[in-house]
Design a protein around this motif. Structure first.
Motif, PDB file in Angstrom:
ATOM      1  N   SER A   6      -8.505  22.820  -0.144  1.00 28.23           N
ATOM      2  CA  SER A   6      -6.606  22.556   0.370  1.00 28.23           C
ATOM      3  C   SER A   6      -6.115  23.097  -1.584  1.00 28.23           C
ATOM      4  O   SER A   6      -6.111  22.576  -2.058  1.00 28.23           O
ATOM      5  CB  SER A   6      -6.191  21.212  -0.574  1.00 28.23           C
ATOM      6  N   ASP A   7      -5.216  23.492  -1.119  1.00 25.75           N
ATOM      7  CA  ASP A   7      -4.450  23.893  -2.665  1.00 25.75           C
ATOM      8  C   ASP A   7      -2.723  23.623  -3.079  1.00 25.75           C
ATOM      9  O   ASP A   7      -2.176  23.942  -2.744  1.00 25.75           O
ATOM     10  CB  ASP A   7      -4.058  25.236  -2.413  1.00 25.75           C
ATOM     11  N   LEU A   8      -2.693  22.124  -1.709  1.00 26.72           N
ATOM     12  CA  LEU A   8      -1.779  21.067  -2.117  1.00 26.72           C
ATOM     13  C   LEU A   8      -1.723  20.674  -3.527  1.00 26.72           C
ATOM     14  O   LEU A   8      -2.103  20.569  -4.064  1.00 26.72           O
ATOM     15  CB  LEU A   8      -1.993  20.398  -0.766  1.00 26.72           C
ATOM     16  N   ALA A   9      -0.068  21.464  -4.275  1.00 18.89           N
ATOM     17  CA  ALA A   9      -0.640  20.913  -5.509  1.00 18.89           C
ATOM     18  C   ALA A   9       0.192  19.706  -5.825  1.00 18.89           C
ATOM     19  O   ALA A   9       2.071  19.070  -5.979  1.00 18.89           O
ATOM     20  CB  ALA A   9       0.671  22.151  -5.800  1.00 18.89           C
ATOM     21  N   LEU A  10      -0.027  18.396  -5.486  1.00 14.78           N
ATOM     22  CA  LEU A  10       0.345  16.863  -5.385  1.00 14.78           C
ATOM     23  C   LEU A  10      -1.597  16.104  -5.696  1.00 14.78           C
ATOM     24  O   LEU A  10      -2.194  16.470  -4.687  1.00 14.78           O
ATOM     25  CB  LEU A  10       0.973  16.735  -4.601  1.00 14.78           C
ATOM     26  N   GLU A  11      -0.858  15.020  -6.393  1.00 13.92           N
ATOM     27  CA  GLU A  11      -1.897  14.041  -6.462  1.00 13.92           C
ATOM     28  C   GLU A  11      -1.858  12.999  -5.293  1.00 13.92           C
ATOM     29  O   GLU A  11      -0.777  11.968  -6.031  1.00 13.92           O
ATOM     30  CB  GLU A  11      -2.574  13.906  -7.526  1.00 13.92           C
ATOM     31  N   PHE A  12      -2.555  12.623  -4.724  1.00 10.00           N
ATOM     32  CA  PHE A  12      -1.408  11.162  -4.053  1.00 10.00           C
ATOM     33  C   PHE A  12      -2.668  10.008  -4.515  1.00 10.00           C
ATOM     34  O   PHE A  12      -3.306   9.685  -4.557  1.00 10.00           O
ATOM     35  CB  PHE A  12      -2.005  11.284  -1.764  1.00 10.00           C
ATOM     36  N   ASP A  13      -1.825   8.786  -5.051  1.00  6.34           N
ATOM     37  CA  ASP A  13      -2.838   8.142  -5.529  1.00  6.34           C
ATOM     38  C   ASP A  13      -2.817   6.577  -5.090  1.00  6.34           C
ATOM     39  O   ASP A  13      -2.302   5.578  -5.788  1.00  6.34           O
ATOM     40  CB  ASP A  13      -1.941   8.340  -7.280  1.00  6.34           C
ATOM     41  N   GLY A  14      -1.988   6.297  -3.633  1.00  6.97           N
ATOM     42  CA  GLY A  14      -1.929   5.727  -3.735  1.00  6.97           C
ATOM     43  C   GLY A  14      -0.932   4.305  -2.933  1.00  6.97           C
ATOM     44  O   GLY A  14       0.725   5.755  -3.196  1.00  6.97           O
ATOM     45  N   PHE A  15      -0.494   3.259  -3.125  1.00  6.67           N
ATOM     46  CA  PHE A  15       1.050   2.982  -3.759  1.00  6.67           C
ATOM     47  C   PHE A  15       1.251   2.108  -5.020  1.00  6.67           C
ATOM     48  O   PHE A  15       0.373   2.305  -5.870  1.00  6.67           O
ATOM     49  CB  PHE A  15       0.862   0.758  -2.996  1.00  6.67           C
ATOM     50  N   VAL A  65       1.692  11.341  -6.745  1.00  6.34           N
ATOM     51  CA  VAL A  65       2.421  10.418  -6.026  1.00  6.34           C
ATOM     52  C   VAL A  65       1.691   8.937  -5.625  1.00  6.34           C
ATOM     53  O   VAL A  65       0.964   9.265  -4.869  1.00  6.34           O
ATOM     54  CB  VAL A  65       2.534  11.224  -4.493  1.00  6.34           C
ATOM     55  N   ARG A  66       2.818   8.315  -4.533  1.00  2.44           N
ATOM     56  CA  ARG A  66       2.726   7.030  -4.524  1.00  2.44           C
ATOM     57  C   ARG A  66       3.896   6.523  -3.568  1.00  2.44           C
ATOM     58  O   ARG A  66       4.733   7.010  -3.828  1.00  2.44           O
ATOM     59  CB  ARG A  66       2.387   5.997  -5.466  1.00  2.44           C
ATOM     60  N   LEU A  67       3.519   5.933  -2.531  1.00  3.78           N
ATOM     61  CA  LEU A  67       4.253   5.858  -1.634  1.00  3.78           C
ATOM     62  C   LEU A  67       4.874   3.879  -2.655  1.00  3.78           C
ATOM     63  O   LEU A  67       3.993   3.841  -2.455  1.00  3.78           O
ATOM     64  CB  LEU A  67       3.249   4.802  -0.506  1.00  3.78           C
ATOM     65  N   LEU A  68       5.710   3.282  -1.919  1.00  2.00           N
ATOM     66  CA  LEU A  68       5.989   1.754  -2.659  1.00  2.00           C
ATOM     67  C   LEU A  68       6.211   1.464  -1.811  1.00  2.00           C
ATOM     68  O   LEU A  68       6.057   1.876   0.349  1.00  2.00           O
ATOM     69  CB  LEU A  68       7.612   2.228  -2.699  1.00  2.00           C
ATOM     70  N   ASN A  69       5.487   0.100  -1.737  1.00  2.00           N
ATOM     71  CA  ASN A  69       5.006  -1.078  -0.863  1.00  2.00           C
ATOM     72  C   ASN A  69       4.991  -2.863  -1.488  1.00  2.00           C
ATOM     73  O   ASN A  69       5.604  -2.379  -3.233  1.00  2.00           O
ATOM     74  CB  ASN A  69       3.884  -0.473  -0.658  1.00  2.00           C
ATOM     75  N   ILE A  70       4.153  -3.551  -0.599  1.00  2.00           N
ATOM     76  CA  ILE A  70       4.972  -4.780  -1.655  1.00  2.00           C
ATOM     77  C   ILE A  70       3.292  -5.349  -2.427  1.00  2.00           C
ATOM     78  O   ILE A  70       2.890  -5.885  -2.537  1.00  2.00           O
ATOM     79  CB  ILE A  70       4.867  -6.311  -0.006  1.00  2.00           C
TER      80      ILE A  70
END
Length: 369
Positions: free
Chosen positions: A211-220, A179-184
């Motif tokens: 955490s057993d959260l089923a997502l990987e956060f990878d920045g912007f 998962v990533r957040l849309l950014n400039i």
């Protein structure tokens, strides 16, 4: 599989009954256990069903002549929810007569009706509109929000990330979607306070040892990388998301029109087209929005799928299949589980952000058409 039936707003979309019924029939031929509640003018639906005899035993008709207009304000459409085909289709999900609703009608009206009738899941402030976009990889990318909320604070963006990841696990089969957040820009200092705050919350939640959260956060991620396939879920507010989506769709049409123009400019070009036709047909298929049809309102106490208004019967069939797949894989239960795994810190109230007080509310007429 045994599924609840799917309510189809047969009056919605550019071509209405014929295409909606044909789309349901195509979906039925692919999945023999699909059952339908067809909502709309009974005479016109029966006429359309004559061309699809296999649908007779799989469908019930809920008669309704009133239709939500394509340019009708959501606030006005809400007042006619009990008399329109769209409102009755959503109402069937609320009453339990159907497990999901599919409509190709007015997006803003469908969003407003669905939110009022079904309400949001506990822990979700606002539903978000999510869709699949093609990539250079074998999988599609999930993107949200695409217009349900013109603004979103950090708390909303975290919720969107959780919902988008749950959706991606179902439609793409990833155990922990990236998962990533849309950014400039991709640097940590880039973007609004809301974006940086949401990134910090997601990073902290996914880094917890328990955490057993089923997502990987990878920045912007920047908008030019959305279709590369390196990101599984792109999260943003509805204003930015809708603009990005229209830009992507416009670029795809520009490329296909440019190729068509180039291949018809001379006899030599026409010969070149015949040689390269298999490749151009593959490109056309990959960019055809009907093959990715079926946007989903995530975060509701029920499944509602939005088909593109100009979708072909094949596109409608794909939207129906999306609804069935979300029912089969218990989307709402997955989102509820992941919200609990996210933790309270990531979902706490924002207070004042970006110079305004976050209210968590949008006017019904702010939903994108």
């Amino acid at each position: 599989m045994s599924l609840p039936r799917i309510a189809v707003d047969a009056m919605g979309g550019d071509e209405g009954v014929r295409v909606m019924v044909e789309g349901a029939a195509i979906a039925r031929r692919r999945h023999k256990d699909f059952q339908f509640l067809l909502v709309g003018d009974e005479g016109r639906i029966k006429q359309a069903l004559e061309h699809h005899p296999g649908m007779a035993g799989a469908s019930e008709i809920l008669h309704c002549e009133d239709v939500v207009g394509g340019d009708e304000l959501p606030s006005r459409a809400i007042r006619r929810a009990k008399t329109t085909s769209m409102g009755l289709a959503v109402g069937a999900v609320k009453s339990g007569e159907a497990g999901a609703a599919v409509s190709a009608g007015n997006t803003g009206a469908l969003m407003a009706m669905s939110k009022i009738a079904l309400r949001t899941l506990p822990g979700i402030d606002r539903p978000a509109l999510a869709a699949l976009l093609p990539t250079l990889q074998e999988h599609d990318v999930v993107m949200l929000d695409l217009g349900a909320n013109t603004e979103a604070d950090a708390r909303n963006l975290v919720q969107f990330a959780v919902m988008g990841a749950a959706y991606s696990r179902i439609v793409n089969g990833f155990e922990k979607p990236r998962v990533r957040l849309l950014n400039i820009g991709t640097e940590e200092i880039k973007g609004t306070d809301a974006l940086r705050d949401a990134a910090a919350r997601l990073s902290a939640a996914t880094a917890r040892e328990d955490s057993d959260l089923a997502l990987e956060f990878d920045g912007f991620v920047e908008s030019d990388k959305i279709n590369r396939g390196e990101t599984h879920v792109v999260v943003t507010d509805g204003f930015s998301g809708n603009i990005a989506l229209k830009a992507i769709e416009g670029s795809a049409r520009f490329v296909t029109d440019l190729l068509k123009q180039a291949f018809t400019s001379s006899l030599r070009s026409k010969i070149g087209f015949l040689v390269s036709r298999p490749a151009t047909e593959l490109l056309k298929h990959h960019l055809d929005p009907n093959n990715h049809n079926g946007a989903v309102f995530l975060g509701l106490n029920g499944v509602v799928v939005k088909s593109h208004g100009s979708a072909t019967a094949g596109g409608v069939a794909n939207a129906v299949a999306v609804a069935a797949r979300l029912l089969e894989n218990k989307l709402t239960e997955r989102i509820a589980h992941d919200l609990a795994a996210m933790g309270e810190d990531a979902l706490k109230e924002n207070g004042r952000e970006n110079g305004r007080q976050s209210t968590g509310k949008d006017s019904p007429d702010e939903a994108a058409a």
